[in-house]
Design a protein around this motif. Structure first.
Motif, PDB file in Angstrom:
ATOM      1  N   TYR A  33       0.582  -1.464  -0.172  1.00 40.25           N
ATOM      2  CA  TYR A  33      -0.127  -0.133  -0.055  1.00 40.25           C
ATOM      3  C   TYR A  33       0.598   1.004   0.294  1.00 40.25           C
ATOM      4  N   LEU A  34       1.938   1.229   0.730  1.00 40.42           N
ATOM      5  CA  LEU A  34       2.980   2.413   0.591  1.00 40.42           C
ATOM      6  C   LEU A  34       3.937   2.498  -1.365  1.00 40.42           C
ATOM      7  N   MET A  35       3.648   1.306  -1.980  1.00 43.86           N
ATOM      8  CA  MET A  35       3.970   1.894  -3.186  1.00 43.86           C
ATOM      9  C   MET A  35       3.093   1.820  -3.616  1.00 43.86           C
ATOM     10  N   LEU A  36       1.116   1.954  -3.425  1.00 41.66           N
ATOM     11  CA  LEU A  36       0.209   2.560  -4.214  1.00 41.66           C
ATOM     12  C   LEU A  36       0.520   3.642  -3.964  1.00 41.66           C
ATOM     13  N   ALA A  37       0.697   3.994  -2.723  1.00 41.01           N
ATOM     14  CA  ALA A  37      -0.100   5.656  -2.313  1.00 41.01           C
ATOM     15  C   ALA A  37       0.420   6.563  -3.196  1.00 41.01           C
ATOM     16  N   PRO A  38       1.807   7.125  -3.273  1.00 41.52           N
ATOM     17  CA  PRO A  38       2.264   8.097  -4.458  1.00 41.52           C
ATOM     18  C   PRO A  38       0.998   8.123  -5.752  1.00 41.52           C
ATOM     19  N   ALA A  39       0.374   7.196  -6.893  1.00 46.51           N
ATOM     20  CA  ALA A  39      -0.186   6.777  -7.738  1.00 46.51           C
ATOM     21  C   ALA A  39      -1.876   7.437  -7.114  1.00 46.51           C
ATOM     22  N   LEU A  40      -1.251   7.065  -6.099  1.00 43.66           N
ATOM     23  CA  LEU A  40      -2.920   7.124  -5.471  1.00 43.66           C
ATOM     24  C   LEU A  40      -3.191   8.702  -5.530  1.00 43.66           C
ATOM     25  N   ILE A  41      -2.354   9.278  -4.573  1.00 44.71           N
ATOM     26  CA  ILE A  41      -2.092  10.432  -4.378  1.00 44.71           C
ATOM     27  C   ILE A  41      -1.945  11.340  -5.662  1.00 44.71           C
ATOM     28  N   LEU A  42      -1.596  11.253  -6.185  1.00 44.22           N
ATOM     29  CA  LEU A  42      -1.524  11.778  -8.064  1.00 44.22           C
ATOM     30  C   LEU A  42      -2.473  12.539  -8.446  1.00 44.22           C
ATOM     31  N   THR A  43      -3.403  10.871  -8.685  1.00 44.18           N
ATOM     32  CA  THR A  43      -4.425  10.365  -9.399  1.00 44.18           C
ATOM     33  C   THR A  43      -5.394  11.619  -8.600  1.00 44.18           C
ATOM     34  N   LEU A  44      -5.893  11.547  -6.957  1.00 38.89           N
ATOM     35  CA  LEU A  44      -6.538  12.297  -6.151  1.00 38.89           C
ATOM     36  C   LEU A  44      -6.345  13.948  -6.531  1.00 38.89           C
ATOM     37  N   ILE A  45      -5.028  14.509  -6.201  1.00 41.29           N
ATOM     38  CA  ILE A  45      -4.727  15.840  -6.650  1.00 41.29           C
ATOM     39  C   ILE A  45      -4.799  16.818  -8.266  1.00 41.29           C
ATOM     40  N   PHE A  46      -4.577  15.249  -8.882  1.00 40.88           N
ATOM     41  CA  PHE A  46      -4.718  15.969 -11.225  1.00 40.88           C
ATOM     42  C   PHE A  46      -5.894  15.367 -11.269  1.00 40.88           C
TER      43      PHE A  46
END
Length: 319
Positions: A33-46
């Motif tokens: 889930y930590l590896m997934l976090a950056p992609a999830l954060i970028l998706t939420l932001i952009f």
């Protein structure tokens, strides 16, 4: 008593079915889930963050007052677009261009993949793939420039037309030619690249199946129909659903670059209309309403096509 409480706690952690509960699973696989976090954060932001801006479609937006300070007008801009004299023409142009493009371009990558799968010499296959994939990397601006050069009154295609008929055809000025030029050039630039996913799927087909079918007397077309097509059928369903879901999401760049004063009756589509109203005229609220209307139509088409494909494809769909 204590043992029973521990047992209850353990069963809660494991879940009623004896499997690990969500928190236990999260604790065990936290690194994934930590590896997934950056992609999830970028998706939420952009992706999800900018959705807040869609609220201006329901406001009389003023850059000075801002989104929160602008007056709420409800569905005023939607009524304005739906009742405008250009609505039917723009909507039907967008729908026809997308629908014809989908129906004509969807089978081509499949046919290319099936033909490439029959090429046995690796060197020849690589050269053919390079030739097919290369147009995908040509800029849209360059592609449209090439179209204007080749289809101009003095271009090579019109020279052939003049030799056959005696007079040139105004391809880029006649409205009836716009859709065919747009769609065929799209097929040329994108069909080869789109076939990659089918080529990869066909590479997983066991050659022994083809050998066994050949021994049983099956010809090439029978082997394709009974072995290759069933292999790529789930991918075909997903690709078709995604393509149908974006049937109204035509990029405005190519259509806008191909527009001339003479072909506007067929080349004016919703994306080019939004660009002109929003960025050129500065009517941000109205253009946002038109864009949101287009997005809602896309969602409806996605859900509808997914439902139909699942019914026809034995429950296999996008979701």
């Amino acid at each position: 008593m204590q043992n029973s409480m521990k047992a209850d706690h353990g069963s809660a952690a494991m879940g009623s079915s004896g499997r690990p509960g969500p928190f236990e699973y999260l604790k065990k696989h936290y690194f994934l889930y930590l590896m997934l976090a950056p992609a999830l954060i970028l998706t939420l932001i952009f992706k999800y963050g900018p959705m807040y801006g869609a609220v201006i479609a329901f406001k009389d937006f003023s850059p000075i007052k801002g989104i929160l300070g602008s007056e709420w007008v409800g569905f005023k801009h939607f009524y304005k677009f739906l009742s405008s004299p250009n609505f039917e023409v723009i909507f039907m142009n967008t729908l026809k261009l997308s629908l014809y493009g989908l129906l004509l371009s969807f089978p081509i990558p499949i046919l290319l993949a099936l033909m490439l799968n029959q090429v046995r010499r690796a060197g020849v296959k690589k050269n053919i793939q390079l030739f097919l994939y290369a147009p995908n990397f040509i800029s849209v601006v360059v592609v449209v420039g090439m179209l204007f050069i080749f289809l101009s009154p003095t271009g090579p295609i019109n020279q052939l037309v003049v030799w056959m008929t005696g007079e040139p055809l105004m391809f880029m000025s006649r409205p009836e030619y716009f859709r065919w030029i747009y769609i065929l050039s799209d097929i040329w630039t994108g069909a080869g690249w789109s076939s990659i996913i089918y080529v990869a799927a066909l590479a997983n087909v066991d050659p022994e199946l083809h050998n066994a079918a050949s021994l049983d007397g099956a010809n090439l077309f029978q082997r394709i129909r009974n072995i290759d097509l069933p292999t790529i059928r789930p991918i075909m369903a997903i690709v078709f659903i995604l393509a149908a879901g974006g049937i109204m999401s035509i990029g405005f760049e190519k259509a806008y670059l191909m527009q001339t004063a003479m072909n506007l009756p067929t080349s004016e589509i919703i994306p080019t209309y939004v660009y002109k109203i929003g960025l050129q005229s500065g009517d941000y609220a109205y253009s946002a309403a038109v864009g949101l209307f287009n997005a809602v139509i896309n969602v409806i088409l996605l859900v509808t096509v997914n439902f139909i494909v699942k019914k026809l494809n034995e429950g296999e769909g996008l979701y």
